[in-house]
Motif scaffolding. Structure first.
Motif, PDB file in Angstrom:
ATOM      1  N   TRP A   1     -19.758   1.113  10.092  1.00 39.22           N
ATOM      2  CA  TRP A   1     -19.732   0.050  11.088  1.00 39.22           C
ATOM      3  C   TRP A   1     -18.966  -1.178  10.607  1.00 39.22           C
ATOM      4  N   SER A   2     -19.039  -1.461   9.299  1.00 36.09           N
ATOM      5  CA  SER A   2     -18.438  -2.690   8.783  1.00 36.09           C
ATOM      6  C   SER A   2     -16.967  -2.541   8.434  1.00 36.09           C
ATOM      7  N   GLU A   3     -16.425  -1.347   8.457  1.00 38.62           N
ATOM      8  CA  GLU A   3     -15.050  -1.099   8.026  1.00 38.62           C
ATOM      9  C   GLU A   3     -14.127  -1.093   9.238  1.00 38.62           C
ATOM     10  N   ASN A   4     -13.016  -1.809   9.127  1.00 34.10           N
ATOM     11  CA  ASN A   4     -12.116  -1.916  10.276  1.00 34.10           C
ATOM     12  C   ASN A   4     -10.684  -2.001   9.774  1.00 34.10           C
ATOM     13  N   THR A   5      -9.741  -1.938  10.734  1.00 31.79           N
ATOM     14  CA  THR A   5      -8.328  -2.058  10.411  1.00 31.79           C
ATOM     15  C   THR A   5      -8.043  -3.447   9.883  1.00 31.79           C
ATOM     16  N   PHE A   6      -7.061  -3.561   8.974  1.00 35.57           N
ATOM     17  CA  PHE A   6      -6.801  -4.822   8.301  1.00 35.57           C
ATOM     18  C   PHE A   6      -6.395  -5.908   9.281  1.00 35.57           C
ATOM     19  N   GLY A   7      -6.645  -7.159   8.858  1.00 36.86           N
ATOM     20  CA  GLY A   7      -6.248  -8.296   9.664  1.00 36.86           C
ATOM     21  C   GLY A   7      -6.901  -9.563   9.157  1.00 36.86           C
ATOM     22  N   ASN A   8      -6.614 -10.691   9.845  1.00 39.55           N
ATOM     23  CA  ASN A   8      -7.267 -11.952   9.524  1.00 39.55           C
ATOM     24  C   ASN A   8      -7.410 -12.743  10.808  1.00 39.55           C
TER      25      ASN A   8
ATOM     26  N   ARG B   1     -12.650   4.988   4.850  1.00 40.85           N
ATOM     27  CA  ARG B   1     -11.330   5.503   5.227  1.00 40.85           C
ATOM     28  C   ARG B   1     -10.203   4.687   4.615  1.00 40.85           C
ATOM     29  N   HIS B   2     -10.521   3.617   3.895  1.00 41.74           N
ATOM     30  CA  HIS B   2      -9.484   2.720   3.381  1.00 41.74           C
ATOM     31  C   HIS B   2      -9.649   2.563   1.861  1.00 41.74           C
ATOM     32  N   HIS B   3      -8.698   3.091   1.109  1.00 42.05           N
ATOM     33  CA  HIS B   3      -8.713   2.967  -0.354  1.00 42.05           C
ATOM     34  C   HIS B   3      -7.338   2.548  -0.868  1.00 42.05           C
ATOM     35  N   ALA B   4      -6.617   1.799  -0.054  1.00 43.03           N
ATOM     36  CA  ALA B   4      -5.251   1.420  -0.425  1.00 43.03           C
ATOM     37  C   ALA B   4      -5.237   0.577  -1.697  1.00 43.03           C
ATOM     38  N   TRP B   5      -6.224  -0.286  -1.863  1.00 38.73           N
ATOM     39  CA  TRP B   5      -6.236  -1.161  -3.037  1.00 38.73           C
ATOM     40  C   TRP B   5      -6.387  -0.357  -4.322  1.00 38.73           C
ATOM     41  N   LEU B   6      -7.197   0.699  -4.294  1.00 35.64           N
ATOM     42  CA  LEU B   6      -7.365   1.526  -5.485  1.00 35.64           C
ATOM     43  C   LEU B   6      -6.054   2.213  -5.864  1.00 35.64           C
TER      44      LEU B   6
ATOM     45  N   GLY C   1      -2.184   7.967   1.105  1.00 41.47           N
ATOM     46  CA  GLY C   1      -1.779   7.941   2.503  1.00 41.47           C
ATOM     47  C   GLY C   1      -2.630   7.064   3.383  1.00 41.47           C
ATOM     48  N   GLU C   2      -3.588   6.321   2.790  1.00 51.43           N
ATOM     49  CA  GLU C   2      -4.491   5.511   3.594  1.00 51.43           C
ATOM     50  C   GLU C   2      -3.970   4.089   3.760  1.00 51.43           C
ATOM     51  N   GLN C   3      -4.365   3.463   4.862  1.00 54.28           N
ATOM     52  CA  GLN C   3      -3.954   2.108   5.193  1.00 54.28           C
ATOM     53  C   GLN C   3      -4.992   1.107   4.676  1.00 54.28           C
ATOM     54  N   PRO C   4      -4.616  -0.158   4.528  1.00 58.59           N
ATOM     55  CA  PRO C   4      -5.607  -1.174   4.131  1.00 58.59           C
ATOM     56  C   PRO C   4      -6.670  -1.365   5.203  1.00 58.59           C
ATOM     57  N   GLY C   5      -7.812  -1.858   4.794  1.00 59.77           N
ATOM     58  CA  GLY C   5      -8.890  -2.168   5.720  1.00 59.77           C
ATOM     59  C   GLY C   5      -9.529  -3.492   5.367  1.00 59.77           C
ATOM     60  N   PHE C   6     -10.510  -3.888   6.156  1.00 59.13           N
ATOM     61  CA  PHE C   6     -11.221  -5.130   5.855  1.00 59.13           C
ATOM     62  C   PHE C   6     -12.639  -5.052   6.392  1.00 59.13           C
ATOM     63  N   VAL C   7     -13.502  -5.882   5.835  1.00 50.76           N
ATOM     64  CA  VAL C   7     -14.904  -5.917   6.236  1.00 50.76           C
ATOM     65  C   VAL C   7     -15.023  -6.746   7.504  1.00 50.76           C
ATOM     66  N   ASP C   8     -15.568  -6.144   8.541  1.00 49.03           N
ATOM     67  CA  ASP C   8     -15.768  -6.843   9.806  1.00 49.03           C
ATOM     68  C   ASP C   8     -17.253  -6.787  10.127  1.00 49.03           C
ATOM     69  N   LEU C   9     -17.951  -7.889   9.892  1.00 51.47           N
ATOM     70  CA  LEU C   9     -19.397  -7.946  10.108  1.00 51.47           C
ATOM     71  C   LEU C   9     -19.763  -8.546  11.460  1.00 51.47           C
TER      72      LEU C   9
ATOM     73  N   TRP D   1       0.816  -1.211   0.000  1.00 44.89           N
ATOM     74  CA  TRP D   1       0.000   0.000   0.000  1.00 44.89           C
ATOM     75  C   TRP D   1       0.859   1.275   0.000  1.00 44.89           C
ATOM     76  N   HIS D   2       2.192   1.140   0.134  1.00 45.68           N
ATOM     77  CA  HIS D   2       3.077   2.297   0.021  1.00 45.68           C
ATOM     78  C   HIS D   2       3.651   2.455  -1.384  1.00 45.68           C
ATOM     79  N   LEU D   3       3.349   1.518  -2.268  1.00 50.22           N
ATOM     80  CA  LEU D   3       3.958   1.542  -3.594  1.00 50.22           C
ATOM     81  C   LEU D   3       3.602   2.829  -4.343  1.00 50.22           C
ATOM     82  N   ALA D   4       2.331   3.209  -4.334  1.00 47.05           N
ATOM     83  CA  ALA D   4       1.922   4.421  -5.045  1.00 47.05           C
ATOM     84  C   ALA D   4       2.498   5.669  -4.403  1.00 47.05           C
ATOM     85  N   ARG D   5       2.659   5.643  -3.083  1.00 43.47           N
ATOM     86  CA  ARG D   5       3.145   6.823  -2.371  1.00 43.47           C
ATOM     87  C   ARG D   5       4.552   7.217  -2.801  1.00 43.47           C
TER      88      ARG D   5
END
Length: 757
Positions: free
Chosen positions: A630-637, A694-699, A550-558, A492-496
């Motif tokens: 509500w469904s958006e959270n910091t990345f993880g698994n 708040r997370h658009h790192a993939w784009l 400048g945004e970090q990755p995120g993930f769907v947390d339901l 996610w820092h590649l574009a930066r």
């Protein structure tokens, strides 16, 4: 806990997590029914319009009062419950809670590094037998009495020194036993480039985990460069933040953040900090000072650094690492290297290998000693060059990786014309490493081999060029002293850090946003709609895209574990909508009551329907915003974050965001026609997913890889290639980051990179 208790506990957790959604659903249905009840007198005939308006007014007033009073009661109840929960949270976790958190962390770390050790072939057939001893420079280590209590009756006890260490990477149990005998179990591992410092740390971590008692700290390998002592003056606060980010399973309700913070505060985590030498000189000294201020009497530590940088750090800090033993690597004798290489070969090696092994065994041992101080080698001759290269584990691994590949002829290693010194031989090995590993590990679909084999067959020349660009990208100097930028590759820092990536991202996003929103405007309002909506979409998305880099990755947390906050938000939006409906109905009914004119009645009906439609739309937008937030959270698994899991998670977040917004705007369009629904859903889904959250790192990653692929710097499918490079052993992972297998490999690729190729 028995099976019945476990089942009851799971059912309780499911009910505890499901009730906020049930409350929110009941609230939404109730609001819809109330709105329908208010509007019903206006839509049903049989009474004069004035009477119907009066009925609607009365219902709106009663509904508003009920909702207002109910909301106040609900808010008071929420405040009381949250106050009680805060009081419960403030209570220190019990010992059983800490043991449960430590066990979950140990399981995640063990799984992570067992897989990584297999990919690095650390035990194939056995670890390289690197010798380790106490640092000869006494100024690098604390007073012996602060480090270890010598055995009674030993020479060290009589002289006030330390018992000698005769450690080897081939006997990790003995080294772990000695580590556990230290007064405070603190160790600093130093050595030159490629001496196996990180490998030793991984071996120690795995054995400590496998033999760990319940009350022993859990070792966790982390990058020293990630700790900012200014932001986190205390080590344990940073450890808690890193663990919660890198191991999201620890945030489960049965563990909780409070237990993890208590775990680090009580010294139940053993930080293994790698890469002190990668910091700037002043930052190294600050880290040494911060360590000594953070470590309590029971806190343990393992620190890894190059010897010269560690010496400079403690000199600048005017202090050593308190109570820490300092181990330094011994050069690997040529005969020991030959014995190890022979064990890696078939029982009857070919004549080329026999010649190489004989040359190593016949070389004087002092050649290996010279190599420790002069990596490039100062003596000539094929045997001496070979001995200097294999004096480090990196050299042994390179020799094995390149010349055990099918078709490789090791006889050329003893040719003085090809390799007059160790520097030439080492450069040759590094140049041929990529092709050798690709040839040695062909793609496989066998599930048992999948973690250790690439998914695709790569062209060696292209793979080498792509890795060289990444090495240059990471190592390109950004300061006058020429210090490397970083060893960590975050996708996610590649574009930066890619030239012109920001401009490309903004322009592409603005064009896509303008076209998609403009198409929706054209369907509804023609050319004017196209121009107005297209311009608006381009401007809004263009300004938003500038922040993507400048945004970090995120993930769907339901998982429904956010407490009462989302429920209060939904109830608040619904209450405001109903109250506004009453406010609108009150003046309209007052003005139009008793007027029997049909046109006036029709206007009243139209006005009330429009008011209800607007409020329902606002309610829908509020619920949509709440769902996305509500469904958006910091990345993880579920276990430890890896680069691929973080990348997949962020991509799924974008797909989820697009689907929710497209459905929210597309389904109402079915009232008109299918074309309106499709165009509106697609247009608002694309634009909304670009803007919301708040997370658009993939784009940003997609834009950067498209740009770099067009320039032939990287493959279009970068992440699958990096995953294959990791499976091949060219890269390693540290949490969600990639690193080159060895720093020397990265430095060599960066130094030989040709931008015009």
């Amino acid at each position: 806990m028995d099976g019945g208790g476990q089942g009851r506990w799971q059912r309780q957790e499911r009910l505890r997590g499901a009730w906020p959604l049930l409350v929110a659903g009941v609230a939404v249905v109730g609001v819809a029914l109330l709105l329908a009840g208010v509007a019903m007198p206006l839509l049903v005939g049989g009474a004069p319009m004035g009477q119907r308006l009066q009925q609607a007014d009365n219902r709106a007033s009663v509904a508003g009062a009920v909702l207002a009073g109910g909301s106040c009661v609900a808010l008071v109840g929420v405040w009381a419950v949250r106050k009680r929960r805060r009081a419960q949270t403030a209570t220190a976790p019990e010992a059983a809670d800490l043991d449960r958190a430590a066990g979950a962390l140990a399981g995640s770390v063990l799984l992570q590094w067992k897989q990584e050790a297999a990919l690095r072939s650390l035990d194939d057939p056995d670890p390289i037998p690197v010798g380790w001893r106490l640092a000869a420079r006494t100024e690098l280590m604390d007073h012996p009495a602060n480090v270890e209590t010598p055995a009674p009756g030993s020479t060290a006890a009589a002289t006030g020194g330390m018992d000698p260490w005769d450690a080897s990477s081939a006997d990790i149990p003995a080294l772990v036993a000695r580590f556990r005998r230290l007064r405070r179990r603190r160790l600093v591992i130093v050595g030159g480039p490629g001496t196996g410092k990180t490998t030793l740390a991984v071996q120690l971590l795995l054995h400590l985990l496998k033999t760990r008692a319940v009350d022993e700290p859990v070792p966790v390998l982390l990058a020293a460069t990630a700790w900012d002592p200014v932001r986190h003056p205390r080590l344990y606060t940073w450890l808690a933040a890193r663990l919660l980010a890198d191991y999201p399973a620890l945030r489960a309700p049965q563990i909780g953040e409070q237990a993890i913070r208590a775990l680090t505060a009580h010294g139940r985590v053993l930080p293994v900090l790698d890469g002190l030498d990668e910091l700037a000189p002043s930052a190294r000294a600050r880290l040494i000072t911060a360590l000594n201020r953070s470590l309590g009497a029971d806190d343990q530590l393992i620190l890894i650094s190059r010897v010269r940088e560690f010496a400079d750090a403690i000199e600048q800090a005017a202090d050593v690492v308190t109570s820490a033993a300092v181990l330094t690597a011994r050069p690997l004798p040529p005969a020991a290297a030959a014995d190890y290489l022979q064990r890696c070969l078939p029982p009857r090696p070919g004549p080329g290998w026999q010649r190489v092994l004989a040359a190593l065994r016949s070389t004087a041992g002092r050649a290996g000693d010279r190599s420790a101080g002069s990596p490039s080698g100062s003596s000539s001759g094929p045997s001496v060059a070979l001995a200097q290269v294999v004096a480090t584990p990196l050299g042994v691994w390179l020799l094995r990786a390149v010349y055990t590949a099918p078709g490789a002829d090791p006889a050329e290693l003893t040719d003085p014309d090809l390799f007059p010194d160790a520097g030439a031989l080492r450069a040759h090995l590094l140049n041929n490493l990529v092709g050798a590993l690709i040839a040695a590990r062909p793609p496989s679909t066998d599930p048992a081999l999948t973690p250790y084999r690439p998914r695709m067959l790569h062209d060696p020349a292209k793979a080498h060029a792509w890795l060289a660009y990444l090495a240059h990208h990471l190592s390109h100097p950004r300061r006058p002293d020429g210090a490397p930028r970083t060893r960590d590759l975050a996708w996610w820092h590649l574009a930066r850090h890619t030239p012109r990536a920001m401009a490309t991202t903004v322009i592409a996003a603005a064009v896509i946003g303008g076209l998609t929103l403009g198409s929706a405007g054209a369907v509804a309002y023609g050319v004017k709609g196209l121009l107005v909506a297209g311009t608006l979409g381009a401007l809004v998305i263009g300004f938003k895209a500038e922040k993507w880099l400048g945004e970090q990755p995120g993930f769907v947390d339901l998982r429904l574990r956010r407490g009462l906050k989302p429920v209060v938000l939904v109830l608040g939006i619904a209450t405001v909508a109903v109250l506004l409906s009453g406010v609108v109905l009150e003046p309209v009914s007052g003005l139009l009551a008793g007027i029997p004119d049909a046109s006036t009645a029709e206007f009243a009906i139209w006005l009330m329907v429009e008011a209800v439609t607007i409020l329902a739309t606002l309610l829908l937008l509020g619920l949509l915003w709440w769902t996305l937030t509500w469904s958006e959270n910091t990345f993880g698994n579920e276990h430890a974050s890896t680069p691929m899991t973080v990348w997949h998670a962020d991509r799924r977040l974008h797909a989820f965001r697009f689907a929710i917004i497209a459905l929210a705007f597309g389904l109402p369009g079915l009232v008109a026609n299918l074309q309106t629904a499709l165009v509106g859903g697609l247009a608002f889904g694309i634009v909304g997913s670009f803007y919301a959250g708040r997370h658009h790192a993939w784009l940003a990653y997609v834009a950067a890889t498209l740009l770099l692929a067009r320039r032939r710097r990287l493959p279009r499918r970068l992440m699958p290639f990096l995953d294959d490079a990791h499976r091949l052993g060219l890269l390693r992972t540290v949490g969600p980051l990639y690193q080159f297998r060895h720093a020397a490999f990265q430095d060599h690729l960066a130094a030989t990179y040709q931008p015009d190729t």
